[in-house]
Design a protein around this motif. Structure first.
Motif, PDB file in Angstrom:
ATOM      1  N   GLY A 380       0.818  -1.211   0.000  1.00 11.06           N
ATOM      2  CA  GLY A 380       0.000   0.000   0.000  1.00 11.06           C
ATOM      3  C   GLY A 380       0.846   1.252   0.000  1.00 11.06           C
ATOM      4  N   ASP A 381       0.458   2.255  -0.779  1.00 12.07           N
ATOM      5  CA  ASP A 381       1.168   3.532  -0.856  1.00 12.07           C
ATOM      6  C   ASP A 381       2.650   3.309  -1.111  1.00 12.07           C
ATOM      7  N   VAL A 382       2.923   2.660  -2.211  1.00 13.78           N
ATOM      8  CA  VAL A 382       4.302   2.257  -2.475  1.00 13.78           C
ATOM      9  C   VAL A 382       4.618   2.331  -3.957  1.00 13.78           C
ATOM     10  N   GLN A 383       5.907   2.557  -4.216  1.00 11.21           N
ATOM     11  CA  GLN A 383       6.389   2.546  -5.588  1.00 11.21           C
ATOM     12  C   GLN A 383       7.514   1.524  -5.609  1.00 11.21           C
ATOM     13  N   ILE A 384       7.463   0.604  -6.566  1.00 11.86           N
ATOM     14  CA  ILE A 384       8.452  -0.480  -6.592  1.00 11.86           C
ATOM     15  C   ILE A 384       9.095  -0.537  -7.979  1.00 11.86           C
ATOM     16  N   GLY A 385      10.443  -0.486  -8.015  1.00  5.88           N
ATOM     17  CA  GLY A 385      11.159  -0.439  -9.289  1.00  5.88           C
ATOM     18  C   GLY A 385      11.178  -1.775 -10.007  1.00  5.88           C
ATOM     19  N   ALA A 386      11.628  -1.730 -11.265  1.00  7.94           N
ATOM     20  CA  ALA A 386      11.589  -2.890 -12.159  1.00  7.94           C
ATOM     21  C   ALA A 386      12.297  -4.105 -11.568  1.00  7.94           C
ATOM     22  N   GLU A 387      11.741  -5.254 -11.840  1.00  7.45           N
ATOM     23  CA  GLU A 387      12.349  -6.558 -11.537  1.00  7.45           C
ATOM     24  C   GLU A 387      12.564  -6.832 -10.062  1.00  7.45           C
ATOM     25  N   THR A 388      11.979  -6.029  -9.212  1.00  3.40           N
ATOM     26  CA  THR A 388      12.077  -6.323  -7.776  1.00  3.40           C
ATOM     27  C   THR A 388      11.230  -7.542  -7.448  1.00  3.40           C
ATOM     28  N   ASN A 389      11.747  -8.370  -6.541  1.00  5.09           N
ATOM     29  CA  ASN A 389      11.023  -9.565  -6.116  1.00  5.09           C
ATOM     30  C   ASN A 389      10.490  -9.346  -4.703  1.00  5.09           C
ATOM     31  N   VAL A 390       9.188  -9.423  -4.593  1.00  9.32           N
ATOM     32  CA  VAL A 390       8.548  -9.216  -3.294  1.00  9.32           C
ATOM     33  C   VAL A 390       8.223 -10.590  -2.717  1.00  9.32           C
ATOM     34  N   GLY A 391       8.891 -10.951  -1.634  1.00  6.89           N
ATOM     35  CA  GLY A 391       8.725 -12.295  -1.081  1.00  6.89           C
ATOM     36  C   GLY A 391       7.360 -12.522  -0.460  1.00  6.89           C
ATOM     37  N   ALA A 392       7.042 -13.789  -0.265  1.00 11.58           N
ATOM     38  CA  ALA A 392       5.762 -14.154   0.345  1.00 11.58           C
ATOM     39  C   ALA A 392       5.637 -13.507   1.717  1.00 11.58           C
ATOM     40  N   GLY A 393       4.496 -12.965   1.994  1.00  8.66           N
ATOM     41  CA  GLY A 393       4.247 -12.427   3.334  1.00  8.66           C
ATOM     42  C   GLY A 393       4.788 -11.028   3.563  1.00  8.66           C
ATOM     43  N   THR A 394       5.228 -10.355   2.505  1.00 14.27           N
ATOM     44  CA  THR A 394       5.726  -8.981   2.675  1.00 14.27           C
ATOM     45  C   THR A 394       4.571  -8.025   2.967  1.00 14.27           C
ATOM     46  N   ALA A 397       3.898  -1.548   5.664  1.00 16.16           N
ATOM     47  CA  ALA A 397       3.060  -1.022   6.740  1.00 16.16           C
ATOM     48  C   ALA A 397       2.934   0.487   6.536  1.00 16.16           C
ATOM     49  N   ASN A 398       1.853   0.883   5.858  1.00 14.21           N
ATOM     50  CA  ASN A 398       1.751   2.274   5.410  1.00 14.21           C
ATOM     51  C   ASN A 398       1.028   3.169   6.404  1.00 14.21           C
TER      52      ASN A 398
END
Ligand code: UD1
Ligand code: CA
Length: 488
Positions: A380-394, A397-398
């Motif tokens: 939530g309320d986030v910007q994530i750059g190319a090819e980033t891997n977001v693991g399970a359960g991330t 906390a916005n």
């Protein structure tokens, strides 16, 4: 030279209560295929190029007027429901008051009801054409049913000319057998307003019948013409919730048929619901139970999986949404895949080839090309750059209990499973976050952040613990009992 076209003014009757709907919502505001019933009439009127549209309101007037506030229509209040003739008078008087003196001269007047959403604008166009070609003073839209109970019946004379309309309440048994009925849609010349003032209420219902205009025109030496519907369903109204469901089903079939003709695959169209406003590209595939709403646009080759609901979202070419996903106010870039069981909330913007897996929720989140969030995450309320891997359960906390904060995560970041990133935070490009971290400081580019308690192994702990509970272990946990024996 183009032929002169008279202006067209439209009066929409929508003051009735619709008691049998048994609802706090006025009948004409009940949605059919995603829009309030009355807006279908407004849309049809506007498609005809109407100069003025006046909606006659009464029951729930404030609500109806508020719902139509942005539709470029006028309103006329009918304070007491004294019948269709009286309702029309309210509308036409409001129209003349709004026009400059003499402005009503030479105009055609169309009467529509606010509760007949199936009426096609192409039908009205053909009726208008016919009305103008004949130089008719009054044209009635009629239909034919084996049993026209409830409707006013069209009574024709020996020459087959329309002589009068007899209401159900006033009909003799012989008249009741007539199948041709009055739809309540009329086209009239500019005398209609003046003639309507002469309508009385001397009838079985004690109401002012708009149908009395027919006799008044005839007294002026004008014949009435009937324009007959090929499909009587078009003027079907809804008196109760069952009728509402019928309207919904017919409109849904009509919309679905249009998309299939345009090259969309609907797997089990009876169970797919697409609001009228939705735009679909070629070779879109919709699985059973899909619901598409609002300003939704699907590019070519998009697939939406079973029981997914997509509202006000844009899905670019080739996107695959898997079963049971819910998207609202999202923009999904080409070739991305979402779901099953994903939830994209407003402000979600996914670049190309983004992967969103099961139980991932995003809100006001911008995920660049190739980001992967495969399982169980809140972004939530986030910007994530190319090819980033977001693991399970991330979890990003916005919320601090009072305010929302924004987080920036760079490109090529690896976020280990079960990490909490406590906003506002910045994580640099190519950083690593160790699994299980509670990230409460920014992470510089290329760094590894480990933010968790250090692991401590206490040797022999289990033997001491279970040993103290030996009696219970022997009764309930045979495998552990054996293990304890072996430790002695
Ligand atoms: C009317 C026609 C009937 C026709 C039928 C088609 C008259 C006298 N009869 O019947 O010949 O077959 O429509 O459905 O016109 N309304 C108001 N204010 C009022 C009364 C009605 O705004 O005081 C509106 C209703 O909201 C509705 C429309 O006018 O949208 C028709 O009213 P309704 O009561 O359904 O007309 P009927 O008497 O059934
Ligand atoms: Ca009616």
């Amino acid at each position: 030279m183009t032929a002169y076209r008279r202006p067209l003014d439209v009066v929409i009757l929508a003051a009735g209560q619709g008691t049998r709907m048994n609802s706090a919502l006025p009948k004409v505001l009940h949605p059919v295929a995603g829009r309030p019933m009355v807006t279908w009439a407004v849309k049809a009127a506007q498609a005809l190029g109407a100069r003025n549209v006046v909606v006659v309101t009464g029951h729930g007037a404030e609500q109806v007027e508020a719902a139509l506030a942005t539709q470029h229509v006028m309103f006329a209040r009918q304070e007491q429901r004294l019948g269709t003739g009286h309702a029309f008078l309210c509308g036409i008087d409001a129209l003349s008051a709004a026009l400059p003196a003499g402005g009503q001269e030479d105009a055609d007047v169309l009467v529509l009801y606010g509760d007949t959403p199936l009426l096609r604008s192409t039908t009205l166009e053909a009726m208008l054409e016919d009305h103008r070609a004949r130089g008719s003073a009054l044209t009635l839209l009629t239909g034919e049913l084996p049993d026209a109970t409830g409707y006013g019946r069209i009574i024709r004379d020996a020459q087959g000319e329309v002589e009068r309309i007899v209401e159900q309440k006033d009909a003799t048994p012989e008249q009741e057998r007539v199948g041709e009925f009055n739809s309540g849609v009329y086209l009239m010349d500019s005398r209609a307003g003046e003639l309507a003032h002469r309508i009385g209420n001397d009838n079985a219902a004690g109401e002012y019948y708009l149908t009395d205009l027919l006799g008044l025109y005839r007294a002026e030496g004008e014949a009435a013409h009937a324009f007959k519907l090929t499909d009587p369903d078009e003027v079907m109204g809804a008196n109760d919730r069952a009728g509402l469901a019928d309207l919904e089903m017919i409109l849904r079939r009509r919309i679905n048929a249009r998309h299939m003709r345009a090259g969309v695959t609907l797997q089990d169209p009876e169970r797919i619901s697409i609001e009228d406003s939705v735009v679909l590209g070629r070779d879109v595939t919709l699985e059973p139970g899909v619901i598409l709403r609002g300003q939704t646009v699907l590019g070519e080759d998009v697939t939406v999986g079973a029981y997914s609901v997509v509202t006000d979202s844009v899905l670019e070419a080739g996107v695959v949404v898997k079963a049971h996903s819910v998207l609202e106010g999202a923009h999904v870039g080409a070739g991305s895949d979402v779901g099953p069981f994903a939830r994209l909330r407003p402000g979600t913007v996914l670049g190309e080839g983004v992967h969103i897996g099961n139980f991932v929720e995003t809100k006001n989140a911008r995920l660049d090309t190739g980001v992967k969030a495969g399982h169980l995450a809140y972004l939530g309320d986030v910007q994530i750059g190319a090819e980033t891997n977001v693991g399970a359960g991330t979890i990003v906390a916005n919320y601090d209990g009072v305010n929302k904060h924004h987080t920036r995560i760079g490109a090529g970041v690896f976020i280990g499973s079960n990490s909490t990133i406590i906003a506002p935070r910045t994580v640099g490009d190519a950083a690593f976050i160790a699994a299980g971290s509670a990230v409460h400081d920014d992470v510089p580019e290329g760094a590894m952040a480990v933010a968790r308690g250090k692991q401590r192994n206490i040797e022999g702990w289990s033997r001491r613990y279970w040993g103290g509970l030996r009696d219970n272990v022997q009764k309930k946990l045979p495998w552990l009992a054996g293990w304890l024996e072996r430790q002695d």
